[in-house]
Design an enzyme around this catalytic site. Sequence first.
Site, PDB file in Angstrom:
ATOM      1  N   GLU A 331    -105.024  -6.686  87.134  1.00  0.00           N
ATOM      2  CA  GLU A 331    -105.801  -7.667  87.862  1.00  0.00           C
ATOM      3  C   GLU A 331    -106.807  -7.203  88.903  1.00  0.00           C
ATOM      4  O   GLU A 331    -107.816  -7.333  89.119  1.00  0.00           O
ATOM      5  CB  GLU A 331    -104.947  -8.737  88.565  1.00  0.00           C
ATOM      6  N   ASP A 335    -110.936  -6.804  89.213  1.00  0.00           N
ATOM      7  CA  ASP A 335    -111.527  -7.532  90.299  1.00  0.00           C
ATOM      8  C   ASP A 335    -112.409  -6.635  90.911  1.00  0.00           C
ATOM      9  O   ASP A 335    -113.810  -6.845  91.242  1.00  0.00           O
ATOM     10  CB  ASP A 335    -110.627  -8.360  91.243  1.00  0.00           C
ATOM     11  N   SER A 550    -110.201 -14.728  85.602  1.00  0.00           N
ATOM     12  CA  SER A 550    -109.940 -13.552  86.736  1.00  0.00           C
ATOM     13  C   SER A 550    -111.143 -12.711  86.790  1.00  0.00           C
ATOM     14  O   SER A 550    -111.534 -12.056  87.612  1.00  0.00           O
ATOM     15  CB  SER A 550    -108.730 -12.638  86.410  1.00  0.00           C
ATOM     16  N   ASP A 592    -127.238 -23.556  81.061  1.00  0.00           N
ATOM     17  CA  ASP A 592    -126.249 -24.950  80.737  1.00  0.00           C
ATOM     18  C   ASP A 592    -125.472 -24.456  79.504  1.00  0.00           C
ATOM     19  O   ASP A 592    -125.939 -24.094  78.547  1.00  0.00           O
ATOM     20  CB  ASP A 592    -127.254 -26.215  80.583  1.00  0.00           C
ATOM     21  N   ILE A 593    -124.278 -24.274  79.572  1.00  0.00           N
ATOM     22  CA  ILE A 593    -123.256 -24.053  78.533  1.00  0.00           C
ATOM     23  C   ILE A 593    -123.168 -25.589  77.684  1.00  0.00           C
ATOM     24  O   ILE A 593    -122.445 -26.367  78.496  1.00  0.00           O
ATOM     25  CB  ILE A 593    -121.862 -23.410  78.919  1.00  0.00           C
ATOM     26  N   GLY A 611    -125.868 -30.650  81.044  1.00  0.00           N
ATOM     27  CA  GLY A 611    -125.490 -30.969  82.229  1.00  0.00           C
ATOM     28  C   GLY A 611    -124.145 -30.556  82.903  1.00  0.00           C
ATOM     29  O   GLY A 611    -123.475 -29.637  82.324  1.00  0.00           O
ATOM     30  N   ASP A 613    -120.116 -30.422  83.316  1.00  0.00           N
ATOM     31  CA  ASP A 613    -119.067 -30.616  82.551  1.00  0.00           C
ATOM     32  C   ASP A 613    -117.845 -30.170  83.162  1.00  0.00           C
ATOM     33  O   ASP A 613    -117.967 -28.903  83.998  1.00  0.00           O
ATOM     34  CB  ASP A 613    -119.063 -30.450  81.102  1.00  0.00           C
TER      35      ASP A 613
END
Length: 633
Positions: A331, A335, A550, A592-593, A611, A613
């Site tokens: 982790e 990061d 993450s 936009d996905i 838009g 979601d």
Amino acid sequence: MTPALSFNHFPATMQSGSSLRAIKLKLLCPSTSGPCSTMRLIWFGLGVLARFTLAAPSLATPKVKHSIREPNGWTREGLPSADHLIELRIGLNQPNIQVLEDHLLEISDPDHYRYGQHLSKQEVEDLAAPHEASLELVNEWLASHGIQEEDLSRSPARDWVIVKVPVTLAESMLDTTYHVWKHSDGDYLVRTTSYSLPEHLHEHVDLIQPTTMFARWKGMKSTIYYPDNKVEEKTLGHTASKGSANAQVDPSCNTTITIDCLKQLYNIDYTPQVPKKNSIGITGYLEEFANIEDLQSFYAEQLPEAVGTSFKFVSVNGGINDQNLSAAGIEANLDVQFAYGLSFPTPGTFWSTAGRPPFKPDLSTPENTNEPYNDWLDFVLAQHHVPLVISSSYGDSEQTVPEEYARRACTRFAELSARGVTLTFSSGDGGVGDGIDASSPLETTCISNDVSAMLSAMDLALTACQRHLRRRNQQRTRNRRLLLWRWFQQLFPRPAYQEAVVSQYLANLPKGLYDGLYNPAGRAAPDVAAQGRRFRVWVSGQPISIGGTSASSPTFAAVVALLNDARIAAGLPSLGFLNPLLYKKGLHAFNDITIGNNPGCKTDGFNATVGWDPVTGLGTPNFKKLKDVVLRH
């Protein structure tokens, strides 16, 4: 003669700065027409003393402050040892916290004349402070249990009192019994399901923990690691894909995400101009160590110009950053490598905060099992200089967090945000539902309870990130006894800046879909998205592939750091609380996905669409467009 105020009750509406001493004097001499005679003052004082003495037993009678049902997945194992240590955190009422939140919304609203006028550390602390009466009454209660000022520590605003006591004393103070609880997966906690306080303290104390909170903070990385040379699925196809502004993306990004891939995907063609005036931070918990040797290997492979540079390490509460390669944290390495790599050469800070729940019980050794999150907040809020954007990839499910704790955590994030700090949090990998088992969302047993709060994506304080390109799942089973409220919160109402886009999304849902299973008026999450799969990370001397939100949070935090650099270079303040600007002025600055969903609770969950979601929020960043937005406001 009757005094104007009751000696044993101090209303929460009292003006800040009023003291118990001043109220006592007023009670001793209530007349405003002239000085009291000595005899009259003594007589009146004796009368007050008599009433206080008579009332004292009822004031000391404990009354339940908070209770919960037996938490799901936990069983009571027995009693902790008598000398087991509990670090009690007593959160005092903050009478001016709404004023602080009002300030935050004004300085974060691009249409307000105060936009960008962040508050100072002292201004924030003044607004977060409790009444003097609250301080004095709680001090008196602590003293009655033998706890003096030298036994305490306090938060910078004095709104938290921290004291470490044996569990037997904690039980006496809170009129409760602590037990050792065991989770079905083998974890342990020392907690109680109810605690009490003298009734006159209820309006002065918001909460005391650890008591009824069964949270188990965890990293939001995926538990599935994909081999470097194996294509797990054809997410982007075999041919070159298009990133922001229709730019071609290298075909290798179909299988492996690198710094270069993120720059191509998000239209980042920018060299920091004033990095020494800028900053970015990463939180580390649960003995997740950021390894410098791995960082150098990552830089050598992906960013040669950064080789030889590192980050500032800061220990919180005795936290360490073990540099043995075998101790490298997946982790932590994920990061720091991508946050610092994408924002290079912006100076980076990595905090390692000691302590963790749960613990392995050792009856012969007292052990503090308090969660470390508040330790980090105590530390960072006390600093005069804080990184301008901070990413955290840790969280837990809503049900484990008591409402009053979630609200207090939200106000603490607001305190940071009011000082000009942007906070990004991973929103989790488990799809709709309780998020307890992120590795298999379709098999998650979704159980709602009365404890409805969420630490990721909280209103007023942060921007939550959600990975995109989640595969569709054809499972159509719906169980209407389950509650899909993780993406529309029960506790926090929808903020005004979200209203237009979220209402439009809900209006376009099929009629009756999931009726009663989520809160349509709740704060919606996530706000934004970023890539969250196949990140090539160096861990213990080897590259591996990692997925999860993450990866999304430090990626977006790095984008914010670059935006801050552009603003600072133009003589503008840091972005701070970013959400109102993004929802008001930045809708067009995201990719936009429109494909995907967030399955869970044996349902498909919600779909991505045109838009905003609840799968990908506003979408993924287009840095060039966002830079234009932030430089105009």
